[in-house]
Design an enzyme around this catalytic site. Structure first.
Site, short mmCIF file in Angstrom:
data_model
loop_
_atom_site.label_atom_id
_atom_site.label_comp_id
_atom_site.label_asym_id
_atom_site.label_seq_id
_atom_site.Cartn_x
_atom_site.Cartn_y
_atom_site.Cartn_z
N THR A 1 -94.91 49.03 0.77
CA THR A 1 -94.00 50.04 1.31
C THR A 1 -93.00 49.43 2.04
O THR A 1 -91.68 49.82 2.15
CB THR A 1 -94.76 51.22 1.70
OG1 THR A 1 -95.65 51.63 0.93
CG2 THR A 1 -93.70 52.35 2.42
N HIS B 1 -90.15 47.88 0.39
CA HIS B 1 -89.44 48.69 -0.20
C HIS B 1 -88.26 49.11 1.01
O HIS B 1 -87.10 49.31 0.56
CB HIS B 1 -89.77 49.90 -0.43
CG HIS B 1 -90.57 49.77 -1.87
ND1 HIS B 1 -89.94 49.59 -3.06
CD2 HIS B 1 -91.77 49.75 -2.44
CE1 HIS B 1 -90.80 49.52 -4.09
NE2 HIS B 1 -92.16 49.33 -3.67
#
Ligand code: NAD
Ligand code: ZN
Length: 345
Positions: free
Chosen positions: A44, A47
């Site tokens: 995450t 990202h």
């Protein structure tokens, strides 16, 4: 007095993270302040670093990112009972509401109003983190800060792996990222018969074989049907854990399942992902979507398993001081590492 702290912030709406000086968070009556010792870099966080379409839609700027951490409690809100200064801890990064039907039924992980630290709220890539006391998970002495910093993704692995009974079952895991590898170790620990893990990246498959007693299969080179035959399996896999987010991997999993097989899906496909539903119907397959960790049953189970021999320590392949965070992120972005841990002490 604590005034300022170092943090890693998504300051600008573009690729990268920036080291900043920020005020130490003030805590409310139901919170604690945690001095962060170690943090894990998550997919995450990559990202968010890359600033892809998901990050752009989800993450406000500026925001201190990061949600995988271990540290110690240094300040306690006036309403908080049962925690003490100096307590080593990790914690659940999903901040839940308490008013939904699901929360009032004790299914905190299904609360629709969940917000994430380091994604929607100020995060853990900082010397200090404010966290609701409810979210704190104390660490027993035998669990190191390094392992404490990866309990969030280990929890994803445990939540997914324990979705279905694995005792004596043949298990297929697609995707040998850090979470798939830890799920393989869990499946082995709880008594699966064969644990096969697939990937297309040889570095990842090598790491899987180092961390857990599993059968790594490079699906770019090997035929999964031949592997099934060589293991002496009469039918397909009983349980599938999808941990790649890759369409081809999910298709291959459905193909390799036995009649009545069960699939737990953690992997997040990047966009819409067409599925041949008729194969799923005719094979009478059960599919369960898995999000986050069960609060707090997953935490209880994973700490108990770590205390009785589950060993995922080798999934941490790199450690960096926070000053070298750019090298840490470059390592994680290479796609071939295991977990990368940053040291804040
Ligand atoms: P990762 O990206 O490090 O690992 C995914 C792996 O899948 C990679 O090693 C990649 O090479 C492999 N892969 C690609 N194509 C494949 C194929 N055809 N067959 C088999 N493997 C293939 O991810 P991670 O950090 O280990 O996380 C696993 C997945 O879980 C990701 O999709 C992530 O987004 C998702 N995730 C979901 C949750 C949740 O709450 N649902 C939480 C954390 C992570
Ligand atoms: Zn994470």
């Amino acid at each position: 007095m604590r005034n300022d702290m170092i943090a890693l912030e998504k300051t600008h709406a573009r690729e990268g993270l920036w080291q900043v000086t920020a005020p130490v968070p003030e805590i409310g009556p139901d919170d604690v302040l945690i001095r962060v010792h170690k943090t894990g870099i998550c997919g995450t966080d990559i990202h968010i670093w890359n600033w892809d379409a998901w990050a752009e839609q989800t993450v406000p700027t500026p925001l201190i990112t990061g949600h995988e951490f271990a540290g110690e409690i240094v300040e306690i809100g006036s309403n908080v009972d049962g925690l003490v200064l100096g307590q080593r801890c990790s914690g659940e990064g999903h901040l839940i509401g308490k008013t939904s039907r699901q929360s009032r039924a004790g299914k905190f992980h299904l609360d629709p109003a969940t917000r994430g630290i380091g994604v929607n709220e100020q995060g853990a890539f900082a010397q200090y983190l404010r966290l609701p006391a409810f979210n704190v998970v104390p660490l027993p002495d035998e669990i190191s800060d390094d392992i404490g910093a990866i309990l969030d993704p280990l929890g994803n692995a445990v939540h997914t792996a324990l979705s279905f009974d694995l005792i004596g079952e043949d298990v297929l895991i697609t995707g040998a990222g850090p979470i798939g590898i830890m799920a393989a170790a869990v499946a082995r620990h709880v008594g699966a018969r064969h644990v096969v893990i697939t990937d297309v990246n040889p570095d990842r498959l090598r790491l899987a074989g180092e961390v857990a007693d599993v059968v790594p299969v490079n699906v770019a080179e090997q035929d999964l049907a031949e592997v099934i035959a060589s293991l002496g399996m009469q039918q397909g896999f009983d349980v599938g854990l999808e941990m790649s987010g890759n369409q081809a991997a999910l298709d291959q999993m459905v193909e390799a399942m036995t009649m009545g097989g069960r699939i737990a899906m953690l992997g997040i496909p990047p966009g819409q992902s067409p599925v041949d539903w008729s194969r799923i119907v005719f094979k009478a397959i059960t599919i369960k979507g898995v999000y986050g960790r069960e609060i707090f049953e997953t935490w209880y189970k994973m700490i108990a398993m770590l205390q009785n021999g589950l060993d995922v320590s080798r999934v941490i392949t790199h450690r960096f001081a926070v000053a070298d965070f750019e090298a840490g992120f470059a390592t994680m972005r290479s796609g071939s590492s295991g977990k990368v841990v940053l040291d804040w002490t």
